[in-house]
Every structure is written in C-alpha cells, then in structure tokens.
Design a protein around this motif. Structure first.
Motif, mmCIF file in Angstrom:
data_model
loop_
_atom_site.group_PDB
_atom_site.id
_atom_site.type_symbol
_atom_site.label_atom_id
_atom_site.label_comp_id
_atom_site.label_asym_id
_atom_site.label_seq_id
_atom_site.Cartn_x
_atom_site.Cartn_y
_atom_site.Cartn_z
ATOM 1 N N ILE A 81 58.465 58.041 51.022
ATOM 2 C CA ILE A 81 57.956 56.668 50.988
ATOM 3 C C ILE A 81 57.477 56.320 49.586
ATOM 4 O O ILE A 81 57.776 55.235 49.070
ATOM 5 N N LEU A 82 56.759 57.232 48.955
ATOM 6 C CA LEU A 82 56.286 56.986 47.594
ATOM 7 C C LEU A 82 57.469 56.745 46.651
ATOM 8 O O LEU A 82 57.443 55.827 45.827
ATOM 9 N N ALA A 83 58.525 57.541 46.791
ATOM 10 C CA ALA A 83 59.716 57.367 45.952
ATOM 11 C C ALA A 83 60.361 55.999 46.193
ATOM 12 O O ALA A 83 60.792 55.329 45.245
ATOM 13 N N ALA A 84 60.406 55.560 47.450
ATOM 14 C CA ALA A 84 60.998 54.250 47.767
ATOM 15 C C ALA A 84 60.132 53.103 47.242
ATOM 16 O O ALA A 84 60.650 52.045 46.878
ATOM 17 N N ILE A 85 58.826 53.310 47.187
ATOM 18 C CA ILE A 85 57.918 52.297 46.617
ATOM 19 C C ILE A 85 58.110 52.233 45.105
ATOM 20 O O ILE A 85 58.264 51.151 44.530
ATOM 21 N N ILE A 86 58.124 53.391 44.456
ATOM 22 C CA ILE A 86 58.294 53.439 42.999
ATOM 23 C C ILE A 86 59.657 52.885 42.594
ATOM 24 O O ILE A 86 59.784 52.218 41.567
ATOM 25 N N ALA A 87 60.682 53.143 43.420
ATOM 26 C CA ALA A 87 62.044 52.694 43.110
ATOM 27 C C ALA A 87 62.148 51.174 43.047
ATOM 28 O O ALA A 87 63.008 50.639 42.352
ATOM 29 N N ASN A 88 61.264 50.475 43.758
ATOM 30 C CA ASN A 88 61.259 49.017 43.702
ATOM 31 C C ASN A 88 60.355 48.599 42.550
ATOM 32 O O ASN A 88 59.133 48.671 42.643
ATOM 33 N N LYS A 89 60.962 48.154 41.482
ATOM 34 C CA LYS A 89 60.221 47.829 40.251
ATOM 35 C C LYS A 89 59.222 46.687 40.427
ATOM 36 O O LYS A 89 58.344 46.503 39.596
ATOM 37 N N GLU A 90 59.340 45.939 41.522
ATOM 38 C CA GLU A 90 58.401 44.838 41.770
ATOM 39 C C GLU A 90 57.043 45.343 42.247
ATOM 40 O O GLU A 90 56.062 44.612 42.219
ATOM 41 N N ASN A 91 56.988 46.585 42.703
ATOM 42 C CA ASN A 91 55.740 47.160 43.202
ATOM 43 C C ASN A 91 54.918 47.751 42.061
ATOM 44 O O ASN A 91 55.461 48.313 41.122
ATOM 45 N N MET A 113 75.928 49.125 55.371
ATOM 46 C CA MET A 113 74.670 49.317 54.676
ATOM 47 C C MET A 113 73.719 48.195 55.079
ATOM 48 O O MET A 113 74.060 47.030 55.057
ATOM 49 N N SER A 114 72.514 48.543 55.426
ATOM 50 C CA SER A 114 71.524 47.574 55.875
ATOM 51 C C SER A 114 70.934 46.817 54.690
ATOM 52 O O SER A 114 70.647 47.394 53.656
ATOM 53 N N THR A 115 70.761 45.512 54.860
ATOM 54 C CA THR A 115 70.166 44.720 53.792
ATOM 55 C C THR A 115 68.734 44.317 54.126
ATOM 56 O O THR A 115 68.086 43.647 53.342
ATOM 57 N N GLU A 116 68.258 44.713 55.278
ATOM 58 C CA GLU A 116 66.897 44.382 55.683
ATOM 59 C C GLU A 116 65.902 45.168 54.833
ATOM 60 O O GLU A 116 66.052 46.362 54.613
ATOM 61 N N THR A 117 64.881 44.470 54.332
ATOM 62 C CA THR A 117 63.868 45.118 53.507
ATOM 63 C C THR A 117 62.784 45.713 54.393
ATOM 64 O O THR A 117 62.283 45.067 55.298
ATOM 65 N N VAL A 118 62.445 46.955 54.113
ATOM 66 C CA VAL A 118 61.379 47.631 54.836
ATOM 67 C C VAL A 118 60.107 47.492 54.003
ATOM 68 O O VAL A 118 60.127 47.671 52.788
ATOM 69 N N HIS A 119 59.018 47.162 54.669
ATOM 70 C CA HIS A 119 57.724 47.024 54.000
ATOM 71 C C HIS A 119 56.736 48.003 54.607
ATOM 72 O O HIS A 119 56.847 48.377 55.770
ATOM 73 N N ILE A 120 55.769 48.384 53.811
ATOM 74 C CA ILE A 120 54.667 49.216 54.290
ATOM 75 C C ILE A 120 53.388 48.668 53.675
ATOM 76 O O ILE A 120 53.368 48.261 52.522
ATOM 77 N N GLU A 121 52.347 48.633 54.493
ATOM 78 C CA GLU A 121 51.053 48.167 53.995
ATOM 79 C C GLU A 121 50.145 49.372 53.796
ATOM 80 O O GLU A 121 49.921 50.157 54.718
ATOM 81 N N ILE A 122 49.638 49.502 52.575
ATOM 82 C CA ILE A 122 48.737 50.600 52.239
ATOM 83 C C ILE A 122 47.490 50.015 51.600
ATOM 84 O O ILE A 122 47.576 49.311 50.591
ATOM 85 N N ASP A 123 46.363 50.284 52.211
ATOM 86 C CA ASP A 123 45.077 49.777 51.717
ATOM 87 C C ASP A 123 45.111 48.268 51.450
ATOM 88 O O ASP A 123 44.627 47.791 50.420
ATOM 89 N N GLY A 124 45.724 47.538 52.368
ATOM 90 C CA GLY A 124 45.749 46.075 52.282
ATOM 91 C C GLY A 124 46.801 45.502 51.349
ATOM 92 O O GLY A 124 46.905 44.290 51.209
ATOM 93 N N VAL A 125 47.598 46.352 50.712
ATOM 94 C CA VAL A 125 48.655 45.882 49.809
ATOM 95 C C VAL A 125 50.005 46.145 50.475
ATOM 96 O O VAL A 125 50.256 47.245 50.974
ATOM 97 N N ARG A 126 50.849 45.114 50.488
ATOM 98 C CA ARG A 126 52.168 45.229 51.109
ATOM 99 C C ARG A 126 53.201 45.590 50.033
ATOM 100 O O ARG A 126 53.327 44.906 49.028
ATOM 101 N N TYR A 127 53.925 46.687 50.290
ATOM 102 C CA TYR A 127 54.938 47.177 49.359
ATOM 103 C C TYR A 127 56.318 47.061 49.993
ATOM 104 O O TYR A 127 56.501 47.415 51.162
ATOM 105 N N ALA A 128 57.283 46.592 49.216
ATOM 106 C CA ALA A 128 58.681 46.561 49.656
ATOM 107 C C ALA A 128 59.330 47.854 49.192
ATOM 108 O O ALA A 128 59.208 48.234 48.024
ATOM 109 N N LEU A 129 59.993 48.536 50.103
ATOM 110 C CA LEU A 129 60.622 49.811 49.784
ATOM 111 C C LEU A 129 62.066 49.594 49.360
ATOM 112 O O LEU A 129 62.736 48.697 49.862
#
Length: 131
Positions: free
Chosen positions: A66-76, A1-17
C-alpha cells in the motif's frame, strides 16, 4: 486492466493508489530488490489470508504494498507515512487488503488471449463400393 482508482484514508487524509510498474518499482526500492521476479516471489509468499489469519510478516508486506502504491502516485504527499502507520490502518479494516491485491493483479500485464485458428475443412470424397 481496471481503470477504477482505489483510495485509502489514513489519519484523515485520503490517498489515491497507483498500481502497475510504478508501484512495483517502489516495492523494489523499499525491499532493496532490483529484479521483478524477486519482488513477485516475495509477494507470492503472502500465503492465503482468506481465513482472516494475518501474521506480522504478512501485515508488513501488505503495508509495504500500500505504501508503494501511495508513493507511486506523485499527487500524494507520502512524506508523513511509513509502514507502521499503513499497517495500523489495515488492522482497522481488513477489506483494504483484498481490494489492494485485486488492483495489483489487475494492473499487471495480462497475456493476450489468442484466437483459435479457424479449422480448415477438407472435402471428403465419397468412395463407392464395388459390387
């Protein structure tokens, strides 16, 4: 299982998935599905986008993933996001799709690889020929 965090930038905000069960649960909520098998069947209908051809339903599904992975991270703070905003980001950079798909797959439980049982060697008796 990968432990690397994937990020996406949307409208200048960086989200961890976040992937795994939390993201699948969010997909179930988005799609109003309660059965993991139904979720996997829907994901399986994505088809092959390796040639760069993306249909609107495919883009919608990737956007939901992607939206589900963003919502799943409670820090976002995902309150300002919706599928359309996410899909617009995907359309600017298709490489996001491959990275997200790989991360979803890596986060799934993998079957244990069973070690082969050791082979028992049975002593062989030599038989003498009668002359």
């Amino acid at each position: 299982m990968s432990t690397e965090t994937v990020h996406i930038e949307i409208d200048g905000v960086r989200y961890a998935l976040r992937f795994g069960y939390a993201a699948l649960r969010q997909l179930g909520k988005l799609w109003e599905l309660n059965d993991l098998q139904e979720i996997f069947l829907r994901l399986g209908k994505l088809g092959d986008a390796s040639d760069g051809t993306l249909s609107i339903p495919m883009l919608d599904t990737f956007g939901d993933m992607i939206l589900a992975a963003i919502i799943a991270n409670k820090e976002n703070d995902a309150t300002v996001l919706d599928n359309e905003i996410v899909v617009e980001t995907i359309m600017k950079d298709h490489s996001i799709i491959q990275e997200v798909m790989q991360s979803y797959i890596a986060a799934l439980p993998q079957p244990e690889k069973k070690k082969a049982a050791p082979v028992k060697r049975v002593p062989v008796k030599k038989v003498r020929k009668k002359s």
